[in-house]
Design a protein around this motif. Structure first.
Motif, mmCIF file in Angstrom:
data_model
loop_
_atom_site.group_PDB
_atom_site.id
_atom_site.type_symbol
_atom_site.label_atom_id
_atom_site.label_comp_id
_atom_site.label_asym_id
_atom_site.label_seq_id
_atom_site.Cartn_x
_atom_site.Cartn_y
_atom_site.Cartn_z
ATOM 1 N N VAL A 10 -20.953 57.440 80.998
ATOM 2 C CA VAL A 10 -21.018 58.359 82.535
ATOM 3 C C VAL A 10 -19.094 58.773 83.097
ATOM 4 C CG1 VAL A 10 -21.615 59.675 84.492
ATOM 5 C CG2 VAL A 10 -23.613 58.166 83.313
ATOM 6 N N VAL A 11 -18.911 59.710 82.543
ATOM 7 C CA VAL A 11 -17.486 59.511 82.605
ATOM 8 C C VAL A 11 -17.545 59.717 84.394
ATOM 9 C CG1 VAL A 11 -15.316 61.242 82.768
ATOM 10 C CG2 VAL A 11 -16.739 60.633 80.715
ATOM 11 N N ALA A 12 -16.475 58.599 84.601
ATOM 12 C CA ALA A 12 -16.612 57.688 86.087
ATOM 13 C C ALA A 12 -14.979 58.534 87.126
ATOM 14 C CB ALA A 12 -17.154 56.684 86.268
ATOM 15 N N TYR A 13 -14.551 58.967 86.595
ATOM 16 C CA TYR A 13 -13.280 59.604 87.507
ATOM 17 C C TYR A 13 -13.190 60.371 88.788
ATOM 18 C CZ TYR A 13 -11.670 58.660 82.754
ATOM 19 O OH TYR A 13 -10.679 58.503 82.074
ATOM 20 N N GLN A 14 -14.422 61.402 88.568
ATOM 21 C CA GLN A 14 -14.740 62.257 89.548
ATOM 22 C C GLN A 14 -15.888 62.911 89.363
ATOM 23 O OE1 GLN A 14 -13.924 66.018 89.916
ATOM 24 N NE2 GLN A 14 -14.253 66.355 91.845
ATOM 25 N N GLY A 15 -16.628 63.355 90.564
ATOM 26 C CA GLY A 15 -18.298 64.382 89.958
ATOM 27 C C GLY A 15 -19.594 63.143 90.560
ATOM 28 N N ALA A 16 -20.551 64.143 90.152
ATOM 29 C CA ALA A 16 -21.399 63.682 90.720
ATOM 30 C C ALA A 16 -21.981 61.716 90.091
ATOM 31 C CB ALA A 16 -22.544 64.143 90.278
ATOM 32 N N LEU A 32 -24.178 53.254 81.974
ATOM 33 C CA LEU A 32 -22.613 52.917 81.794
ATOM 34 C C LEU A 32 -21.596 53.445 82.497
ATOM 35 C CD1 LEU A 32 -23.020 50.629 79.184
ATOM 36 C CD2 LEU A 32 -23.565 49.509 81.231
ATOM 37 N N PRO A 33 -20.613 52.986 83.416
ATOM 38 C CA PRO A 33 -19.678 53.611 83.162
ATOM 39 C C PRO A 33 -18.865 54.091 82.809
ATOM 40 C CG PRO A 33 -19.571 52.472 85.296
ATOM 41 C CD PRO A 33 -20.950 51.378 84.464
ATOM 42 N N VAL A 34 -18.072 55.225 82.778
ATOM 43 C CA VAL A 34 -16.819 54.683 81.662
ATOM 44 C C VAL A 34 -15.874 55.364 82.128
ATOM 45 C CG1 VAL A 34 -16.455 55.965 79.449
ATOM 46 C CG2 VAL A 34 -18.574 55.313 80.406
ATOM 47 N N LYS A 35 -14.534 54.854 81.552
ATOM 48 C CA LYS A 35 -13.130 55.072 82.404
ATOM 49 C C LYS A 35 -12.512 55.190 81.263
ATOM 50 C CE LYS A 35 -13.876 54.715 86.958
ATOM 51 N NZ LYS A 35 -12.948 53.971 88.516
ATOM 52 N N TRP A 36 -12.271 54.247 80.332
ATOM 53 C CA TRP A 36 -11.652 53.350 79.481
ATOM 54 C C TRP A 36 -11.965 53.717 78.066
ATOM 55 C CZ3 TRP A 36 -6.552 51.988 80.705
ATOM 56 C CH2 TRP A 36 -6.225 51.704 81.944
ATOM 57 N N VAL A 55 -9.808 68.246 87.439
ATOM 58 C CA VAL A 55 -9.524 67.456 87.581
ATOM 59 C C VAL A 55 -9.727 65.849 86.381
ATOM 60 C CG1 VAL A 55 -9.472 65.126 89.764
ATOM 61 C CG2 VAL A 55 -9.794 67.393 90.679
ATOM 62 N N ILE A 56 -11.368 65.953 86.544
ATOM 63 C CA ILE A 56 -11.789 65.132 85.348
ATOM 64 C C ILE A 56 -11.244 65.289 83.984
ATOM 65 C CG2 ILE A 56 -13.725 64.754 84.593
ATOM 66 C CD1 ILE A 56 -15.719 66.301 86.397
ATOM 67 N N GLY A 57 -10.539 66.331 83.305
ATOM 68 C CA GLY A 57 -9.913 66.557 82.533
ATOM 69 C C GLY A 57 -8.725 66.426 81.944
#
Length: 202
Positions: A10-16, A32-36, A55-57
């Motif tokens: 799950v892309v984990a910068y902002q949101g649900a 699993l969270p995804v940032k990198w 923001v996410i983009g």
């Protein structure tokens, strides 16, 4: 032989983010969270959550995830976008920033805030092709809708003749937030798609 769980990020910068992580775990996946970019290793699917698409983009571009995710998709990865995440999957965005970063992996047009602003948020019981059982209670928050002209994009659900769920190959886009309900059917559908076990809708 022990059957391994699907690994879904799950892309984990902002949101649900936490809501999607919980829903995926309850649906039977390892979430699993995804940032990198390195976080994509070993994943079969990635969810881009709702929130604020610009923001996410911007965060995905800044952290190097946007290009890495495109390459990961070319190698066979599956993506599920909800609301803002679905907007980022579209090849065209209406009512967004002209230079808004996006993945552009689904040939459809996303109409940002297509159902109105925050005060126009609503819930509706909708029929979604590809999931069995009763209607799905969908939560729409500053939701987009999609324009579909490519015959390879399959429309899965609509509200007032506006497309709110679509599938393209192994990719899934919803204008609503299934992670904000206790109904796991759409998350299970995506897990099936990401692992190659998708069902034929209809």
């Amino acid at each position: 032989m022990v059957k391994l769980k699907a690994r879904i990020g799950v892309v984990a910068y902002q949101g649900a983010v936490s809501e999607h992580l919980r829903a995926l775990e309850r649906a039977g996946a390892e979430a699993l969270p995804v940032k990198w970019p390195r976080d994509l290793e070993g994943l079969q699917g990635v969810v881009i959550p709702g929130g604020e698409s610009t923001v996410i983009g911007d965060a995905m571009q800044t952290w190097g995830l946007l290009d890495a995710l495109r390459e990961w998709v070319r190698d066979g990865g599956a993506v599920f976008g909800t609301c803002a995440g679905a907007i980022l999957m579209a090849t065209e965005i209406k009512n967004g920033k002209p230079d808004q970063p996006r993945l552009g992996i689904m040939p459809l047009t996303a109409n940002r805030n297509g159902f109105g602003r925050q005060v126009d948020s609503f819930e509706a019981d909708i029929c979604v092709r590809g999931i069995e059982g009763s209607a799905f209670r969908a939560v729409f928050i500053r939701a987009p809708y999609f324009e579909v002209t490519d015959p390879e994009v399959e429309v899965l659900a609509a509200v007032d003749h506006k497309v709110v769920a679509a599938r393209y190959g192994r990719h899934l886009a919803t204008a609503f937030h299934p992670e904000l309900t206790d109904d796991l059917r759409i998350h299970r559908l995506f897990i099936e798609m990401a692992t190659g076990g998708q069902k034929n809708p209809g």
